[in-house]
Scaffold this active site. Sequence first.
Site, PDB file in Angstrom:
ATOM      1  N   ASP A  34      38.172 -47.417 -39.082  1.00 25.78           N
ATOM      2  CA  ASP A  34      37.184 -46.313 -38.664  1.00 25.78           C
ATOM      3  C   ASP A  34      37.676 -44.808 -39.165  1.00 25.78           C
ATOM      4  O   ASP A  34      37.185 -44.021 -39.802  1.00 25.78           O
ATOM      5  CB  ASP A  34      37.095 -46.358 -37.039  1.00 25.78           C
ATOM      6  CG  ASP A  34      38.179 -46.324 -36.424  1.00 25.78           C
ATOM      7  OD1 ASP A  34      39.270 -46.231 -37.029  1.00 25.78           O
ATOM      8  OD2 ASP A  34      38.303 -46.376 -35.063  1.00 25.78           O
ATOM      9  N   ASP A  70      49.294 -53.715 -32.632  1.00 28.53           N
ATOM     10  CA  ASP A  70      48.266 -54.643 -33.475  1.00 28.53           C
ATOM     11  C   ASP A  70      48.749 -55.253 -34.879  1.00 28.53           C
ATOM     12  O   ASP A  70      49.532 -54.383 -35.319  1.00 28.53           O
ATOM     13  CB  ASP A  70      47.015 -54.052 -33.559  1.00 28.53           C
ATOM     14  CG  ASP A  70      46.326 -53.765 -32.375  1.00 28.53           C
ATOM     15  OD1 ASP A  70      46.493 -54.179 -31.147  1.00 28.53           O
ATOM     16  OD2 ASP A  70      45.323 -52.912 -32.271  1.00 28.53           O
ATOM     17  N   ASP A  72      50.491 -50.494 -27.099  1.00 31.27           N
ATOM     18  CA  ASP A  72      49.908 -51.703 -27.784  1.00 31.27           C
ATOM     19  C   ASP A  72      50.323 -51.544 -29.410  1.00 31.27           C
ATOM     20  O   ASP A  72      50.280 -50.810 -30.287  1.00 31.27           O
ATOM     21  CB  ASP A  72      48.273 -51.419 -27.792  1.00 31.27           C
ATOM     22  CG  ASP A  72      47.791 -51.470 -26.257  1.00 31.27           C
ATOM     23  OD1 ASP A  72      48.527 -52.116 -25.407  1.00 31.27           O
ATOM     24  OD2 ASP A  72      46.822 -50.594 -25.906  1.00 31.27           O
TER      25      ASP A  72
END
Length: 462
Positions: free
Chosen positions: A142, A65, A63
Amino acid sequence: MTETNPVPAHAPRIVPRESHGISRKDISPNALKVLYKLREAGFAGYLVGGAVRDLLIGGHPKDFDVATDATPEQVKALFRNCRLIGRRFRLAHVIFGREIIEVATFRSNADDGSGDRETHDEGRLLRDNVYGTLEDDAIRRDFTANALYYTIEDFSVRDFVGGVEDVQARVLKVIGEPEARYREDPVRMLRAVRLSAKLDFSIDDSAAAPIPQLASLLSGAAPARLFDECLKMFMTGHAEKSFLSLEKHGLMPALFPETAKALATNRSGALRTMLIQALRNTDERIRADKPVTPAFLFAALLWPAYCRELAVLQKQGVDANVAQQRAADRVTLHQAERIALPRRFSLPMQEIWLLQPRFSQRIRKRVFRLLSHPRFRAAFDFLELRLSGAPEIAEDVAFWRDAQTQSPELLAEKCASKPQGEGEPGVAAAPRKRRRRRKPRGSQADPGGAEPAMVPGSGEAE
């Protein structure tokens, strides 16, 4: 104990191309298209998060992003193949066939009074759509390892929080004060467990310490989101490590409360042995590029809970057939309050459980009926799995393994034709006494029975 992370500096460390191993050939061409088109339109665009982290350690991310200063609406105006999703956290998805490039606008931790940032009394973020700068966006992420930005301007990596050093040290550190960040989003605790298992990173002491005390906050997370997180933990090749980490950090009772209770009260440890073997087998299948299904995975994860509930109902004198179905329904219903398991997985899961007692039968008609059942193969694989914690079913496993390779004629000769031989493959047939099958019985010969002997360590389930 490691000291709590200092407040990150706003001056970024720029890691030039020659000082890191990221190459454009390892980046999705579609992600690069998005980055270049944003730049051509006058917007900033960065590859961000797990893709940058994984590329730095030589991984191959699936993935990709992107973070940008363009608003979701501006991104949508740029790409015809774009759709906007989310209310709590508004995002743009740019769709290229089966690949989706997720584009997020830089977020700020500040509340501008617009109502686009809303926090629950316990600190959980309910809405987070206040936009900010690149520096703001880095600080609100995070973990330091996920706050790294790769730019196509000069192919450098921007690091505001010491993430490059933490990636090199293979350690997960929370940005800011860990307890406050977990309260903002309790699923971050599961992400810490998952990423540490996936990447073979350690969790920094300051990040790990609050987790057991805050685990109960997961009850406030959306069940559908927890289901997605479970798939990432258990169906991406590191299921066993994830489970062990969940146990270590006290998260099992929050995620699988009934399974955790069953494991804690199973003195022989047979149920845990079987569950660990199931997760290990799942990891091996994924490494071998073989298919795995959530139905089988959750059948294993919730089997201890099912066994415990079944034992309780049997001790109450509930009819065996009724007890099986009732136990399956109760476990499924209670777990759905925590994790949203779709019916397309929960129904096959229950079938796998309910077929288990039928493997102890040897009556000819029932043997052939079970072999033709559409869920036979999954149920038999589950029977083999149970063998790791219940050696007493070895004879059943051997019989049904052979049954799949024998001709119908030879198999028929090995099967009993009356109920007395259900558990004895070699019993001779007595065709004219088959009506005795209709006689009520409470013994292990009951064809629909879920006798405690079926349950590994059943005498210790409560």
